[in-house]
Design an enzyme around this catalytic site. Structure first.
Site, PDB file in Angstrom:
ATOM      1  N   SER A  30       0.714  -1.170   0.100  1.00 49.24           N
ATOM      2  CA  SER A  30      -0.111   0.038  -0.093  1.00 49.24           C
ATOM      3  C   SER A  30       0.945   1.095  -0.165  1.00 49.24           C
ATOM      4  O   SER A  30       1.689   1.446   0.785  1.00 49.24           O
ATOM      5  CB  SER A  30      -0.751   0.003   1.392  1.00 49.24           C
ATOM      6  OG  SER A  30      -1.677  -0.997   1.123  1.00 49.24           O
ATOM      7  N   TYR A  85      -8.861 -10.765   1.974  1.00 49.63           N
ATOM      8  CA  TYR A  85     -10.268 -10.241   2.084  1.00 49.63           C
ATOM      9  C   TYR A  85     -10.975  -9.623   1.027  1.00 49.63           C
ATOM     10  O   TYR A  85     -12.069  -9.116   1.177  1.00 49.63           O
ATOM     11  CB  TYR A  85      -9.855  -8.854   3.281  1.00 49.63           C
ATOM     12  CG  TYR A  85      -9.134  -7.988   2.738  1.00 49.63           C
ATOM     13  CD1 TYR A  85      -9.601  -6.734   1.667  1.00 49.63           C
ATOM     14  CD2 TYR A  85      -7.715  -7.759   2.950  1.00 49.63           C
ATOM     15  CE1 TYR A  85      -8.881  -5.938   1.250  1.00 49.63           C
ATOM     16  CE2 TYR A  85      -6.853  -6.676   2.411  1.00 49.63           C
ATOM     17  CZ  TYR A  85      -7.369  -5.800   1.425  1.00 49.63           C
ATOM     18  OH  TYR A  85      -6.681  -4.881   1.210  1.00 49.63           O
ATOM     19  N   GLU A  86     -10.425  -9.590  -0.321  1.00 47.15           N
ATOM     20  CA  GLU A  86     -10.964  -9.129  -1.286  1.00 47.15           C
ATOM     21  C   GLU A  86     -11.985 -10.363  -1.760  1.00 47.15           C
ATOM     22  O   GLU A  86     -12.567 -10.024  -2.758  1.00 47.15           O
ATOM     23  CB  GLU A  86      -9.974  -8.767  -2.440  1.00 47.15           C
ATOM     24  CG  GLU A  86      -9.107  -7.626  -2.278  1.00 47.15           C
ATOM     25  CD  GLU A  86      -8.027  -7.468  -3.253  1.00 47.15           C
ATOM     26  OE1 GLU A  86      -8.576  -6.753  -4.224  1.00 47.15           O
ATOM     27  OE2 GLU A  86      -6.873  -7.810  -3.098  1.00 47.15           O
ATOM     28  N   ALA A 113       2.245  -2.544   4.240  1.00 43.74           N
ATOM     29  CA  ALA A 113       1.874  -1.492   5.386  1.00 43.74           C
ATOM     30  C   ALA A 113       1.187  -2.445   6.439  1.00 43.74           C
ATOM     31  O   ALA A 113       0.729  -3.442   6.400  1.00 43.74           O
ATOM     32  CB  ALA A 113       0.818  -0.509   5.060  1.00 43.74           C
ATOM     33  N   MET A 211      -2.668  -7.629   6.919  1.00 47.33           N
ATOM     34  CA  MET A 211      -3.749  -8.499   6.053  1.00 47.33           C
ATOM     35  C   MET A 211      -3.044  -8.967   4.726  1.00 47.33           C
ATOM     36  O   MET A 211      -4.003  -9.490   3.968  1.00 47.33           O
ATOM     37  CB  MET A 211      -4.768  -7.367   5.761  1.00 47.33           C
ATOM     38  CG  MET A 211      -5.670  -6.823   6.886  1.00 47.33           C
ATOM     39  SD  MET A 211      -6.677  -5.671   6.501  1.00 47.33           S
ATOM     40  CE  MET A 211      -7.106  -4.453   7.885  1.00 47.33           C
ATOM     41  N   SER A 212      -1.904  -9.140   4.571  1.00 48.07           N
ATOM     42  CA  SER A 212      -1.388  -9.713   3.339  1.00 48.07           C
ATOM     43  C   SER A 212      -0.276 -10.412   3.662  1.00 48.07           C
ATOM     44  O   SER A 212       0.159 -10.876   4.849  1.00 48.07           O
ATOM     45  CB  SER A 212      -0.907  -8.503   2.464  1.00 48.07           C
ATOM     46  OG  SER A 212       0.295  -7.597   2.981  1.00 48.07           O
ATOM     47  N   ASN A 235       0.678   2.919  11.156  1.00 48.05           N
ATOM     48  CA  ASN A 235       0.055   3.387  12.439  1.00 48.05           C
ATOM     49  C   ASN A 235      -0.020   2.426  13.646  1.00 48.05           C
ATOM     50  O   ASN A 235       0.444   1.155  13.654  1.00 48.05           O
ATOM     51  CB  ASN A 235      -1.653   3.170  11.996  1.00 48.05           C
ATOM     52  CG  ASN A 235      -1.937   1.849  11.520  1.00 48.05           C
ATOM     53  OD1 ASN A 235      -1.495   1.271  10.501  1.00 48.05           O
ATOM     54  ND2 ASN A 235      -2.502   1.048  12.401  1.00 48.05           N
ATOM     55  N   HIS A 247      -7.768   3.744   6.355  1.00 40.69           N
ATOM     56  CA  HIS A 247      -7.036   3.404   5.304  1.00 40.69           C
ATOM     57  C   HIS A 247      -6.107   4.672   4.737  1.00 40.69           C
ATOM     58  O   HIS A 247      -5.118   4.509   4.414  1.00 40.69           O
ATOM     59  CB  HIS A 247      -7.921   2.936   4.231  1.00 40.69           C
ATOM     60  CG  HIS A 247      -7.001   2.451   2.774  1.00 40.69           C
ATOM     61  ND1 HIS A 247      -6.040   1.298   3.237  1.00 40.69           N
ATOM     62  CD2 HIS A 247      -6.844   2.663   1.742  1.00 40.69           C
ATOM     63  CE1 HIS A 247      -5.569   1.170   1.789  1.00 40.69           C
ATOM     64  NE2 HIS A 247      -6.012   1.786   1.060  1.00 40.69           N
TER      65      HIS A 247
END
Ligand code: HPA
Length: 272
Positions: A30, A85-86, A113, A211-212, A235, A247
């Site tokens: 990201s 999640y996609e 990220a 998440m990846s 973050n 996001h």
């Protein structure tokens, strides 16, 4: 069509365009897509035009397969990745990794990220991934083993390559870039975690949450690649600070540290 046939079809399409054997592939996380601007003599192939290739649906992920010269090496950059999640299954999430393996990629750099779970981290820190925890509840290797790529029960005792980790630290020191290291913990998302989940992640040994990456690294290791992973801590994870996560903040922080991230990756590729 069988999965492996689909992989081979994608491979042939790309191979026809690029002839050489690139050794290094970089997956841009990201907000890091602009590294692709630094590739020379480049060829850009839209994911859409590659047969069987999934599409990238997330803001901040372009969906381009880039080939060219970068720091004196022939590299492939993937600007845009596929997330569980996609709605893609794990085989689809890792499809591109199998194509990269067929193209002859031996070294993979994955970037992402992530939320900082380790309270000594700060937003903007770069974390060299030393290990990971697959908390996705599933695994890209489930199903008939892809014997062309690797064994049924692959070793994962060294998921991230020691030499590449050392190289990353050396480059960071030389360029005066602060880096931390830690364990990347994968949650499926797409919601950000609850504070209780983050306490769990910390208890279980996670330093950063995202998440990846984990499925890709599993498929890459299964395919015999050496892997380096770098997280941009965009973050502090949920519940650490008294503020909601979004996001936009993730993209904003990764844009803020883009230059040092680029410098680090350039130095690493240069010295590989
Ligand atoms: N949680 C999960 N994924 C993330 C985060 C986070 O806090 N930040 C960036 N990706």
């Amino acid at each position: 069509m069988e999965y492996i046939e689909k992989v081979l079809e994608s491979y042939s399409y790309i191979k026809n365009k690029i002839k050489d054997v690139p050794e290094i592939a970089i997956i841009l996380g990201s907000g890091l897509g602009s590294l692709a601007d630094e590739v020379k003599d480049k060829m850009v192939i839209d994911y859409e035009s590659i047969p069987n290739f999934p599409r990238s649906t997330v803001a901040g992920h372009a969906g381009e397969f880039i080939y060219g010269n970068f720091e004196g090496k022939k590299v492939i950059m993937m600007n845009g990745r596929f997330h569980f999640y996609e709605g893609y299954d794990m085989k689809t999430v890792t499809f591109a990794i199998r194509v990269l393996a067929k193209l002859g990629i031996k070294k993979l750099i994955v970037t992402n990220a992530a939320g900082g779970v380790n309270t000594s981290f700060k937003p903007g820190d770069l974390m060299i991934i030393k290990d990971h925890i697959n908390f996705s509840g599933t695994n890209p290797l489930i199903g008939k083993n892809l014997d062309d790529f690797g064994p049924r029960f692959p070793d994962m005792s060294k998921p991230y390559d020691k030499e590449l980790i050392d190289l990353a630290f050396n480059v960071a020191a030389k360029k005066d870039i602060k880096v931390v290291s830690g364990v990347y913990f994968m949650m499926t998302g797409p919601n950000y975690e609850t504070p209780a989940e983050i306490r769990m992640v910390r208890t279980l040994g996670g330093d950063a949450v995202g998440m990846s990456t984990v499925p890709e690294v599993i498929a890459a290791k299964h395919s015999g690649m050496k892997v380096l992973g770098i997280s941009c801590i965009t973050n502090m994870a949920s519940g650490i600070l008294d503020k909601p996560l979004n996001h936009e903040e993730v993209i904003e922080t990764s844009n803020m540290v883009r230059d040092k991230f680029k410098t680090l990756i350039k130095g690493i590729v240069n010295h590989i």
